[in-house]
Design an enzyme around this catalytic site. Structure first.
Site, short mmCIF file in Angstrom:
data_model
loop_
_atom_site.label_atom_id
_atom_site.label_comp_id
_atom_site.label_asym_id
_atom_site.label_seq_id
_atom_site.Cartn_x
_atom_site.Cartn_y
_atom_site.Cartn_z
N GLU A 46 0.83 -1.21 0.00
CA GLU A 46 0.00 0.00 0.00
C GLU A 46 0.86 1.26 0.00
OE1 GLU A 46 -3.12 0.34 -0.60
OE2 GLU A 46 -3.43 -1.82 -0.69
N CYS A 218 -18.12 -0.81 -18.13
CA CYS A 218 -18.17 -0.44 -16.71
C CYS A 218 -19.46 -0.94 -16.03
CB CYS A 218 -18.06 1.07 -16.57
SG CYS A 218 -18.15 1.61 -14.87
N CYS A 224 -24.34 6.01 -13.55
CA CYS A 224 -23.26 7.02 -13.57
C CYS A 224 -23.77 8.35 -14.14
CB CYS A 224 -22.10 6.50 -14.40
SG CYS A 224 -20.77 7.70 -14.56
S1 SF4 Z 1 -17.34 7.47 -16.17
FE1 SF4 Z 1 -18.93 6.30 -15.15
S2 SF4 Z 1 -19.54 4.78 -16.63
FE2 SF4 Z 1 -17.64 5.63 -17.36
S3 SF4 Z 1 -16.07 4.24 -16.56
FE3 SF4 Z 1 -16.30 5.86 -15.06
S4 SF4 Z 1 -17.81 5.17 -13.60
FE4 SF4 Z 1 -17.96 3.88 -15.39
#
Ligand code: SF4
Length: 383
Positions: A46, A218, A224
């Site tokens: 770490e 993702c 998001c």
């Molecule tokens: S911006 Fe949002 S959707 Fe795109 S990789 Fe990052 S967390 Fe995931």
């Protein structure tokens, strides 16, 4: 999705479940410091990973463990030995703090790594996020991390504007980090906190990267905000641009009989406790400066000027190659330098490259050793 402390249980569950499943399928599972509860190894990794990428850390981590396999060996080593193993990894205060912390763990905790996150956090060089990561991976504690990668993920997912280095933004991000922690009673999955924490690290390093986020892969995309609002590229808000002050210094590569002169830097300040080339102001007279050290030199050549950027200033470095013509009796002689605690040393350039030296000094030495002509001239003149 609302931000800060208002995160609903359903959002919190969404995060935990999505991240844990993603980590198990796509995360990293075979890094050299994984699959162990050895707090010494977890702590070392770490600290090395602070501001440094995994690929850079791995060879240093392995070498360091070969030299110092446990707390006892690290605590009883000299600072010079520790710095030599750290040489090239940068951010040298980490190595000094690691050494100090090992000695404190031996003297105050009987050599056993403390388990409580609040106690871990009191060790030199360990901040809130690092203490939490050690607590999670070594002891299965439920603690929130918030390193640079995680700040980026949360800033984007929750649409948090403002530079994360600013206090009020950081406070908001910590609130999110705490609120998202998987709850023990709602999470029957074995090792959920470890996988959740590792998922955040892996997602930040491989998917939600700074320059090329791969939103298509993702697991957090459905919630998001940055993705929804098409503002991924502008979050997190970059550090406000400020013009760094600039300084200048001359680094002296003083050569005698093929060896170069190195000076140990004081432990506080830049390049603390590292071996460096003697340094002077650029407008000082180098011949007079060296006379004060008891050596009479002649200037052989000036190397290319280059800049090295620190957090708070930019340093323009003027390297000079000097040859010793004579020295005052006793001054900087091998006998004088063999005294314990001595702050000066003559070393062959190839040995100096293996010692604990800052990266600009390494650069000067590499440039010097790659120039065969000056070496030959100096060797002839020394005889
Ligand atoms: S911006 Fe949002 S959707 Fe795109 S990789 Fe990052 S967390 Fe995931």
């Amino acid at each position: 999705m609302s931000a800060g402390g208002d995160i609903s249980d359903s959002i919190s569950n969404f995060f935990a479940i999505r991240l844990i499943h993603w980590q198990r399928q796509h995360g990293r599972h075979h890094l050299p410091w994984q699959n162990t509860r050895d707090a010494y190894r977890v702590w070392l990794s770490e600290i090395m990973l602070q501001q440094t990428q995994v690929g850079t850390v791995i060879p240093y981590y392995r070498r360091f463990l070969q030299c110092f396999p446990d707390m006892q060996s690290l605590a009883s080593a000299s600072l010079d030995e520790v710095m030599a193993q750290w040489s090239g990894l940068g951010y040298y205060s980490r190595a000094r703090n690691l050494h100090k912390a090992a000695q404190r763990i031996m003297s105050e905790h009987g050599g056993t790594f403390p388990e409580q996150v609040e106690v871990i956090r009191q060790l030199p060089g360990v901040g809130r996020s690092t203490a939490a990561a050690i607590g999670v991976f070594a002891f299965g504690k439920r603690a929130a991390i918030l390193d640079g990668n995680v700040k980026r993920i949360f800033s984007r997912c929750f649409g948090i504007e403002g530079y994360p280095g600013e206090k009020h933004v950081e406070t908001q991000l910590w609130q999110i980090a705490e609120a998202l922690l998987p709850k023990r009673d709602e999470s029957p999955i074995e090792r959920d906190i470890e996988d959740y924490t590792q998922a955040l690290m892996d997602l930040g390093a491989t998917i939600c990267t700074r320059a090329h986020p791969r939103c298509g892969s993702c697991p957090l995309r459905p919630e998001c905000i940055a993705f929804r609002d098409n503002c991924v590229g502008s979050l997190p808000t970059p550090r406000p641009r400020k013009i760094l002050p600039e300084r200048e210094a001359a680094l002296l590569l003083v050569v005698a009989q093929g060896k170069i002169l190195l000076e140990k830097r004081p432990s506080a300040g830049i390049w603390g406790a590292l071996w460096s080339l003697p340094e002077m102001q650029v407008n000082e007279n180098v011949i007079e400066y060296c006379m004060q050290l008891g050596i009479n030199v002649r200037l052989i050549s000036r190397m290319e000027v280059f800049a090295h950027t620190f957090t708070h200033f930019k340093l323009w470095i003027y390297p000079l190659i000097l040859q010793v013509i004579s020295r005052s009796p006793g001054h900087l002689s091998p006998e004088a330098l063999s005294q314990p605690g001595n702050q000066w040393v003559w070393m062959m350039p190839e040995d100096a490259l293996k010692a604990a030296i800052p990266s600009p000094v390494r650069k000067v030495l590499l440039q010097y050793t790659s120039q065969t002509e000056p070496l030959e001239i100096l060797a002839m003149a020394d005889n």
